[in-house]
Design a protein around this motif. Structure first.
Motif, PDB file in Angstrom:
ATOM      1  N   ASN A  59       0.776  -1.106   0.105  1.00  0.00           N
ATOM      2  CA  ASN A  59      -0.042   0.043  -0.073  1.00  0.00           C
ATOM      3  C   ASN A  59       0.880   1.137  -0.015  1.00  0.00           C
ATOM      4  N   ALA A  60       1.743   1.167   0.716  1.00  0.00           N
ATOM      5  CA  ALA A  60       2.645   2.446   0.664  1.00  0.00           C
ATOM      6  C   ALA A  60       3.557   2.696  -0.459  1.00  0.00           C
ATOM      7  N   PHE A  61       3.887   1.743  -1.313  1.00  0.00           N
ATOM      8  CA  PHE A  61       4.342   1.819  -2.780  1.00  0.00           C
ATOM      9  C   PHE A  61       3.229   2.121  -3.690  1.00  0.00           C
TER      10      PHE A  61
ATOM     11  N   ILE B 251       3.212   5.661  -6.022  1.00  0.00           N
ATOM     12  CA  ILE B 251       3.140   5.542  -7.337  1.00  0.00           C
ATOM     13  C   ILE B 251       1.933   6.465  -7.947  1.00  0.00           C
ATOM     14  N   ILE B 252       0.614   6.418  -7.221  1.00  0.00           N
ATOM     15  CA  ILE B 252      -0.458   7.135  -7.308  1.00  0.00           C
ATOM     16  C   ILE B 252      -0.381   8.620  -7.488  1.00  0.00           C
ATOM     17  N   ILE B 253       0.338   8.849  -6.135  1.00  0.00           N
ATOM     18  CA  ILE B 253       0.334  10.414  -5.804  1.00  0.00           C
ATOM     19  C   ILE B 253       1.514  10.972  -6.710  1.00  0.00           C
TER      20      ILE B 253
ATOM     21  N   THR C  26       2.715  14.693 -13.149  1.00  0.00           N
ATOM     22  CA  THR C  26       1.897  15.278 -14.430  1.00  0.00           C
ATOM     23  C   THR C  26       1.524  16.841 -14.247  1.00  0.00           C
ATOM     24  N   ALA C  27       1.289  17.147 -12.871  1.00  0.00           N
ATOM     25  CA  ALA C  27       0.758  18.350 -12.819  1.00  0.00           C
ATOM     26  C   ALA C  27       1.941  19.489 -12.721  1.00  0.00           C
ATOM     27  N   ALA C  28       3.198  18.806 -12.192  1.00  0.00           N
ATOM     28  CA  ALA C  28       4.445  19.777 -12.200  1.00  0.00           C
ATOM     29  C   ALA C  28       4.843  19.880 -13.883  1.00  0.00           C
TER      30      ALA C  28
END
Length: 271
Positions: free
Chosen positions: A153-155, A159-161, A167-169
């Protein structure tokens, strides 16, 4: 009854040693997790303050935020120093590493098995002792399953965030130099997390461990309740069936772990 009181009490004593060793391992792991947590916060806190302050210099006043984050970072460093000091004292006096405690646990279990074989217990008594050890195995499987799920879950969160953040940056054409380095770091973290997740198969390991624990618990509950397949009139036959089924599930779990440890090509060849 008198002749068996001594061996039974000795076996209970060995069981107490095993439970104490398991508890010591659990406490030691919690201590090491705290050290890793405060190590991470002690490094990430000052680094984050520096990067955010440098990247928003003359555009955003970070002083109110730094007045909160700064003391928290200092507190994390102080707590980490205290924990490391206790760790140094503990290693000098007790030498209680996780590996050492696990070795003590294996030795306690081996002493119990050797003593049980020497006192001449009947097959039914050995099977009953095996049943009593099922609870410890269930805890071990569930603990390992929870560990692999947390890592997975941490990985996945990284990956998701990280994917959205990258993409935003990258969508900003005029990205300042500090943010470009931050974008590079996020992209590297996403790639690293994806690589570890794909190679070590944390989700599959956690799933199989939990499945084995659930199957063993199902067999134990069926035996305790006297339902199928343990609804026969012969208690010894039911106990023998329980030992056989649980051992089969444990062997199957070991086979799955060996398959997951093989490289991807090796798994394809085995299939």
């Amino acid at each position: 009854m008198t002749t068996q009181a001594g061996p039974v009490e000795r076996l209970l004593g060995f069981k107490e040693d095993i439970l104490r060793a398991q508890e010591a391992i659990r406490v030691r792991r919690i201590q090491l997790r705290l050290i890793r947590l405060f190590t991470l916060t002690s490094i990430a806190g000052p680094l984050s303050i520096y990067l955010l302050t440098a990247s928003t210099w003359r555009s955003i006043d970070m002083k109110p935020y730094n007045l909160i984050a700064g003391p928290l970072s200092v507190a994390s460093i102080i707590v980490l120093g205290y924990l490391l000091h206790l760790e140094e004292i503990r290693e000098e006096e007790e030498n209680q590493t996780v590996q050492r405690l696990e070795l003590d646990l294996e030795l306690a279990e081996e002493r119990r098995r050797l003593y049980a074989s020497q006192v001449g217990l009947s097959l039914n008594q050995r099977q009953y002792a095996y049943k009593e050890d099922i609870a410890g195995g269930l805890q071990a499987y569930r603990r390992q399953s929870s560990h692999y799920r947390r890592v997975h879950n941490a990985f996945q969160a990284v990956i998701i965030i990280g994917s959205y953040a990258t993409t935003a940056a990258a969508s900003f054409a005029d990205t300042p130099a500090p943010w470009k380095w931050i974008t590079v770091g996020i992209s590297f973290s996403v790639g690293t997390a994806a690589g570890f997740t794909g190679y070590y198969k944390y989700r599959e390991r956690g799933y199989y461990l939990q499945k084995t624990a659930d199957d063993i618990e199902h067999q134990e509950n069926a035996f305790d309740l006297g339902i199928y397949p343990y609804d026969g009139d012969d208690p010894e036959a039911n106990l023998s069936r329980l030992a056989r089924e649980v051992e089969s599930l444990r062997v199957e779990q070991k086979r799955r772990e060996q398959e997951l440890d093989q490289p991807h090509e090796g798994r394809q060849d085995s299939a």
